[in-house]
Design a protein around this motif. Structure first.
Motif, PDB file in Angstrom:
ATOM      1  N   GLU A   1      19.293  30.405 -54.151  1.00  0.00           N
ATOM      2  CA  GLU A   1      19.652  31.680 -53.506  1.00  0.00           C
ATOM      3  C   GLU A   1      19.350  31.599 -52.020  1.00  0.00           C
ATOM      4  O   GLU A   1      18.375  30.978 -51.628  1.00  0.00           O
ATOM      5  N   ASN A   2      20.152  32.305 -51.210  1.00  0.00           N
ATOM      6  CA  ASN A   2      19.741  32.433 -49.815  1.00  0.00           C
ATOM      7  C   ASN A   2      19.034  33.782 -49.669  1.00  0.00           C
ATOM      8  O   ASN A   2      18.986  34.572 -50.619  1.00  0.00           O
ATOM      9  N   LEU A   3      18.466  34.042 -48.501  1.00  0.00           N
ATOM     10  CA  LEU A   3      17.647  35.246 -48.317  1.00  0.00           C
ATOM     11  C   LEU A   3      18.420  36.533 -48.559  1.00  0.00           C
ATOM     12  O   LEU A   3      17.909  37.459 -49.185  1.00  0.00           O
ATOM     13  N   ASP A   4      19.681  36.601 -48.077  1.00  0.00           N
ATOM     14  CA  ASP A   4      20.407  37.865 -48.248  1.00  0.00           C
ATOM     15  C   ASP A   4      20.798  38.109 -49.705  1.00  0.00           C
ATOM     16  O   ASP A   4      20.768  39.243 -50.175  1.00  0.00           O
ATOM     17  N   GLN A   5      21.116  37.051 -50.451  1.00  0.00           N
ATOM     18  CA  GLN A   5      21.400  37.220 -51.890  1.00  0.00           C
ATOM     19  C   GLN A   5      20.154  37.721 -52.610  1.00  0.00           C
ATOM     20  O   GLN A   5      20.220  38.628 -53.441  1.00  0.00           O
ATOM     21  N   ALA A   6      19.008  37.110 -52.305  1.00  0.00           N
ATOM     22  CA  ALA A   6      17.749  37.495 -52.945  1.00  0.00           C
ATOM     23  C   ALA A   6      17.397  38.946 -52.619  1.00  0.00           C
ATOM     24  O   ALA A   6      16.940  39.694 -53.486  1.00  0.00           O
ATOM     25  N   LEU A   7      17.631  39.344 -51.384  1.00  0.00           N
ATOM     26  CA  LEU A   7      17.321  40.703 -50.951  1.00  0.00           C
ATOM     27  C   LEU A   7      18.126  41.727 -51.752  1.00  0.00           C
ATOM     28  O   LEU A   7      17.562  42.685 -52.299  1.00  0.00           O
ATOM     29  N   ALA A   8      19.420  41.510 -51.854  1.00  0.00           N
ATOM     30  CA  ALA A   8      20.275  42.438 -52.606  1.00  0.00           C
ATOM     31  C   ALA A   8      19.861  42.473 -54.080  1.00  0.00           C
ATOM     32  O   ALA A   8      19.767  43.540 -54.684  1.00  0.00           O
ATOM     33  N   ARG A   9      19.581  41.308 -54.657  1.00  0.00           N
ATOM     34  CA  ARG A   9      19.196  41.241 -56.075  1.00  0.00           C
ATOM     35  C   ARG A   9      17.863  41.954 -56.316  1.00  0.00           C
ATOM     36  O   ARG A   9      17.733  42.758 -57.240  1.00  0.00           O
TER      37      ARG A   9
END
Length: 154
Positions: free
Chosen positions: A58-66
């Motif tokens: 995961e990149n940071l923005d994917q992790a943030l949304a999840r």
């Protein structure tokens, strides 16, 4: 923005950080959302931003949304600016770095808690019941923000 996010992860690896974590500042009506950890959890009873580990791949923005969606049920529509980061040791002793970002959500309710036992919207002008690290993040958010997007003469 992706270059900047990539720079953050590269820097963390260089610093020997073992676990990447993301945190979200969700603001609504000059208040930010904070969540309380259950008493039997690591650091039980503390109030914190919606946050969690970045999974492999995961990149940071994917992790943030999840993480925001998992912990609050809110859907992230946009990731705003990078606020700051802080380091800490996780429950398993890993050197962790939490990267904090401002996020926009489709709506701010209903909040559906999955991993916490309470939530509150705390005024940006208040002294929230959070750790020193999160107090610093909120101070950076407030100060860099200059309370943007709050027109005085609408």
């Amino acid at each position: 923005m992706p270059t900047h996010i990539k720079d953050l992860t590269t820097e963390a690896e260089r610093d020997g950080v073992q676990q990447l974590v993301v945190g979200a500042v969700v603001e609504h009506d000059c208040r930010v959302l904070i969540l309380r950890r259950p008493g039997d959890d690591f650091m039980g009873g503390i109030w914190e931003l919606p946050s969690g580990k970045v999974e492999p791949g995961e990149n940071l923005d994917q992790a943030l949304a999840r993480e925001v969606e998992e912990e609050t049920g809110l859907q992230v529509t946009g990731i705003g600016r990078y606020i700051d980061s802080f380091d800490y040791r996780s429950g398993s002793g890993k050197r962790s770095r939490q990267f904090n970002f401002a996020v926009e959500c489709v709506a701010v309710e209903p909040i559906r808690l999955a991993e916490h036992d309470a939530y509150t919207w705390t005024a940006l002008t208040d002294e929230p019941p959070v750790t020193e690290a999160v107090k610093q993040t909120l101070a950076h958010y407030r100060n860099a923000d200059g309370m943007r997007d709050h027109p005085k003469d609408a």
